[in-house]
Write an enzyme that holds these catalytic residues in place. Structure first.
Site, PDB file in Angstrom:
ATOM      1  N   HIS A  99       0.846  -1.197   0.000  1.00  0.00           N
ATOM      2  CA  HIS A  99       0.000   0.000   0.000  1.00  0.00           C
ATOM      3  C   HIS A  99       0.880   1.246   0.000  1.00  0.00           C
ATOM      4  O   HIS A  99       1.949   1.275   0.602  1.00  0.00           O
ATOM      5  CB  HIS A  99      -0.918   0.003   1.221  1.00  0.00           C
ATOM      6  CG  HIS A  99      -1.999   1.025   1.160  1.00  0.00           C
ATOM      7  ND1 HIS A  99      -1.779   2.352   1.477  1.00  0.00           N
ATOM      8  CD2 HIS A  99      -3.312   0.927   0.806  1.00  0.00           C
ATOM      9  CE1 HIS A  99      -2.908   3.024   1.321  1.00  0.00           C
ATOM     10  NE2 HIS A  99      -3.859   2.193   0.920  1.00  0.00           N
ATOM     11  N   GLU A 137      -3.796   2.444  -7.110  1.00  0.00           N
ATOM     12  CA  GLU A 137      -4.141   3.540  -6.209  1.00  0.00           C
ATOM     13  C   GLU A 137      -3.270   4.749  -6.529  1.00  0.00           C
ATOM     14  O   GLU A 137      -2.118   4.821  -6.108  1.00  0.00           O
ATOM     15  CB  GLU A 137      -3.986   3.116  -4.752  1.00  0.00           C
ATOM     16  CG  GLU A 137      -2.739   2.291  -4.439  1.00  0.00           C
ATOM     17  CD  GLU A 137      -2.425   2.270  -2.958  1.00  0.00           C
ATOM     18  OE1 GLU A 137      -3.300   2.598  -2.155  1.00  0.00           O
ATOM     19  OE2 GLU A 137      -1.270   1.951  -2.620  1.00  0.00           O
TER      20      GLU A 137
END
Length: 247
Positions: A93, A163
């Site tokens: 992430h 993302e």
């Protein structure tokens, strides 16, 4: 056909009282609908998994150490996540890449550890605002895909989440054309590396300020198989709206 996936990343949010929100989200998880996944903080993983037992709701971790055990204070291993009831784990992430200095090689090692423990890895890739402004988006993502994903990927053990770092938690959302360009690029790279069979079976998620009001428009984009949702997954009303748009 790839099954749609709505994945909620609770990040460092949620005390035991938040299990009530997870229970409400469970009602939106159906065996014949989009797959629904919640990734709570480690302290809630086991109780949430116990609460979800016998339902279609999947539970995942937010990170795993590459080693299965050892003198690594404060870390959690993939076997520990599996033992607590997880079936997925998020790796790479952007917040961990930025805050903890994780590199592609670290993400690759975590992904291998996840697979060895029987977890499906959600590998995150994405560019910063400076990288997009410099027209380096596809080059950055191509490098992350090559460096972060091991050679033994399958449609069952891998999910890729795009993302855009500059959109996370900011309320800014790329245009549908920008999202489509990146997702088509990721699909092409996966097919090129792993062959059409695997490349076409890996699910691709969009993550970056996904809200119920814009979810349907995003899900209509080519090669968007679902979403990795942050803040909107903390409230059942918001997350179930996103799930409904996906289904």
């Amino acid at each position: 056909m790839r099954r749609k996936l709505a994945a909620g990343n609770w990040k460092m949010n949620g005390l035991r009282a938040a299990l009530a929100e997870a229970e409400a989200i469970t009602a939106a998880a159906a065996a014949d609908g989009p797959e629904v996944l919640l990734c709570p903080p480690a302290t809630l993983l086991a109780p949430m998994a116990a609460q979800a037992e016998g339902t279609a709701l999947q539970i995942g971790g937010q990170y795993c150490h590459p080693a299965p055990s050892g003198a690594h204070t404060g870390h959690v291993s993939a076997p520990m996540l599996r033992d607590a009831g997880a079936s997925y784990v998020i790796v790479g992430h952007s917040e961990r890449r930025q805050d903890d200095g994780e590199r592609d090689a670290d993400v690759r090692a975590q992904t291998l550890a996840a697979w060895q423990a029987g977890l499906t890895a959600i590998v995150c890739v994405g560019e910063t605002e400076a990288e997009r402004d410099a027209a380096n988006t596809l080059a950055i993502i191509g490098g992350q895909l090559a460096g972060s994903i091991p050679d033994t990927a399958t449609g069952a053990n891998l999910v890729v989440a795009y993302e855009p770092v500059w959109a996370i938690g900011t309320g800014r959302v790329p245009s549908v054309d920008q999202i489509g360009e990146v997702h088509d690029f990721i699909r092409a790279r996966l097919e090129q590396r792993f062959g059409e069979g695997v490349g076409r079976s890996v699910r691709l998620l969009y993550g970056g300020s996904v809200k119920p009001g814009i979810a349907a428009e995003i899900f209509a984009v080519s090669n968007v198989d679902g979403a990795l949702v942050g803040g909107a997954s903390l409230k059942a009303a918001d997350f179930t709206g996103i799930i409904a748009a996906l289904g």
